[in-house]
Motif scaffolding. Structure first.
Motif, short mmCIF file in Angstrom:
data_model
loop_
_atom_site.label_atom_id
_atom_site.label_comp_id
_atom_site.label_asym_id
_atom_site.label_seq_id
_atom_site.Cartn_x
_atom_site.Cartn_y
_atom_site.Cartn_z
N CYS A 24 1.10 -1.13 0.29
CA CYS A 24 -0.21 -0.22 0.24
C CYS A 24 1.16 1.00 0.05
CB CYS A 24 -0.65 0.15 1.52
SG CYS A 24 -1.51 1.33 1.93
N ALA A 25 0.35 1.80 -1.30
CA ALA A 25 1.25 3.48 -0.70
C ALA A 25 0.71 5.10 -0.51
CB ALA A 25 2.20 3.44 -2.30
N CYS A 26 -0.81 4.56 -0.25
CA CYS A 26 -1.49 4.68 -0.40
C CYS A 26 -1.81 5.85 1.91
CB CYS A 26 -2.66 5.41 -0.60
SG CYS A 26 -3.74 4.57 0.23
N GLY A 27 -1.21 4.50 1.77
CA GLY A 27 -1.74 4.90 3.91
C GLY A 27 -2.93 4.67 3.73
N LYS A 28 -4.04 4.35 2.99
CA LYS A 28 -5.17 4.15 3.46
C LYS A 28 -6.15 2.50 3.25
CE LYS A 28 -6.97 8.35 1.31
NZ LYS A 28 -7.56 9.95 1.59
N SER A 29 -4.84 2.06 3.32
CA SER A 29 -5.59 -0.12 3.64
C SER A 29 -5.82 0.02 4.79
CB SER A 29 -4.33 -0.35 2.78
OG SER A 29 -5.37 -1.77 2.87
N ALA A 30 -6.97 -0.71 4.82
CA ALA A 30 -6.83 -1.10 6.69
C ALA A 30 -6.26 -2.79 6.33
CB ALA A 30 -8.83 -1.99 6.27
N ASP A 31 -5.73 -2.78 5.43
CA ASP A 31 -4.86 -4.53 5.19
C ASP A 31 -3.13 -4.41 5.50
OD1 ASP A 31 -4.66 -7.09 5.18
OD2 ASP A 31 -4.44 -7.06 3.05
N GLN A 32 -2.60 -2.96 6.12
CA GLN A 32 -1.73 -2.67 6.46
C GLN A 32 -0.64 -3.69 6.30
OE1 GLN A 32 0.01 -0.53 5.27
NE2 GLN A 32 -2.97 1.04 4.84
N PRO A 33 0.57 -4.07 5.81
CA PRO A 33 0.90 -3.25 4.50
C PRO A 33 1.05 -3.44 3.28
CG PRO A 33 2.56 -4.83 5.24
CD PRO A 33 1.56 -5.32 5.79
N PHE A 34 -0.13 -4.20 2.89
CA PHE A 34 -0.88 -4.60 1.91
C PHE A 34 -2.12 -3.83 1.37
CE2 PHE A 34 1.25 -8.23 4.09
CZ PHE A 34 2.25 -8.54 3.21
N CYS A 35 -1.81 -3.28 -0.56
CA CYS A 35 -3.07 -2.74 -0.26
C CYS A 35 -4.60 -3.98 -0.70
CB CYS A 35 -2.40 -2.79 -1.79
SG CYS A 35 -4.17 -1.93 -3.13
N ASP A 36 -5.63 -2.75 -0.50
CA ASP A 36 -7.55 -3.30 -0.09
C ASP A 36 -8.10 -2.77 -1.20
OD1 ASP A 36 -7.67 -1.01 1.20
OD2 ASP A 36 -8.30 -1.77 2.31
N GLY A 37 -7.12 -1.76 -2.06
CA GLY A 37 -8.03 -0.71 -3.32
C GLY A 37 -8.40 0.94 -1.95
N SER A 38 -8.17 0.66 -1.09
CA SER A 38 -8.37 2.23 -0.86
C SER A 38 -7.62 3.38 -1.66
CB SER A 38 -7.79 2.22 0.87
OG SER A 38 -8.40 1.09 1.14
N HIS A 39 -6.86 3.10 -2.91
CA HIS A 39 -6.41 3.94 -3.50
C HIS A 39 -7.37 4.16 -4.66
CE1 HIS A 39 -5.51 0.53 -5.74
NE2 HIS A 39 -5.00 0.97 -6.56
#
Length: 78
Positions: A24-39
C-alpha cells in the motif's frame, strides 16, 4: 503531489512466503502494509514486489521510505 497517509510511525516485520505482493502506497488500506484498493480515485498506486523465497522483511508503514516497500528509517524523521 498528494502526500500519503501515515499508517504508523514504525515499520512492520513479517515472514513472507515466496510470491508477488502489493504494498500500500497511499496509507489508507485497512490491510496494512498491503493494498486493499483504498487508493482508488487518488494518484497513488500499489507497489508490486516479488520474493523469490520465503523471507523475513521489514516493510514501511509511514509511506515515506525511499526504498519502497522496505523501511529505510524515514519514520524517525516524521
Amino acid at each position: 503531489m498528494a502526500k500519503p497517509t501515515i499508517a504508523a510511525k514504525k515499520p512492520m516485520t513479517l515472514e513472507l512466503e515466496a510470491g508477488d505482493y502489493f504494498w500500500c502506497a497511499c496509507g489508507k488500506s485497512a490491510d496494512q502494509p498491503f493494498c486493499d484498493g483504498s487508493h482508488k480515485g487518488t494518484e497513488f498506486k500499489p507497489q508490486k514486489f516479488t520474493l523469490e523465497e520465503k523471507k523475513k522483511v521489514t516493510l514501511c508503514l509511514c509511506k515515506h521510505t525511499q526504498d519502497v516497500p522496505f523501511c529505510d528509517g524515514s519514520h524517525a524523521k516524521l
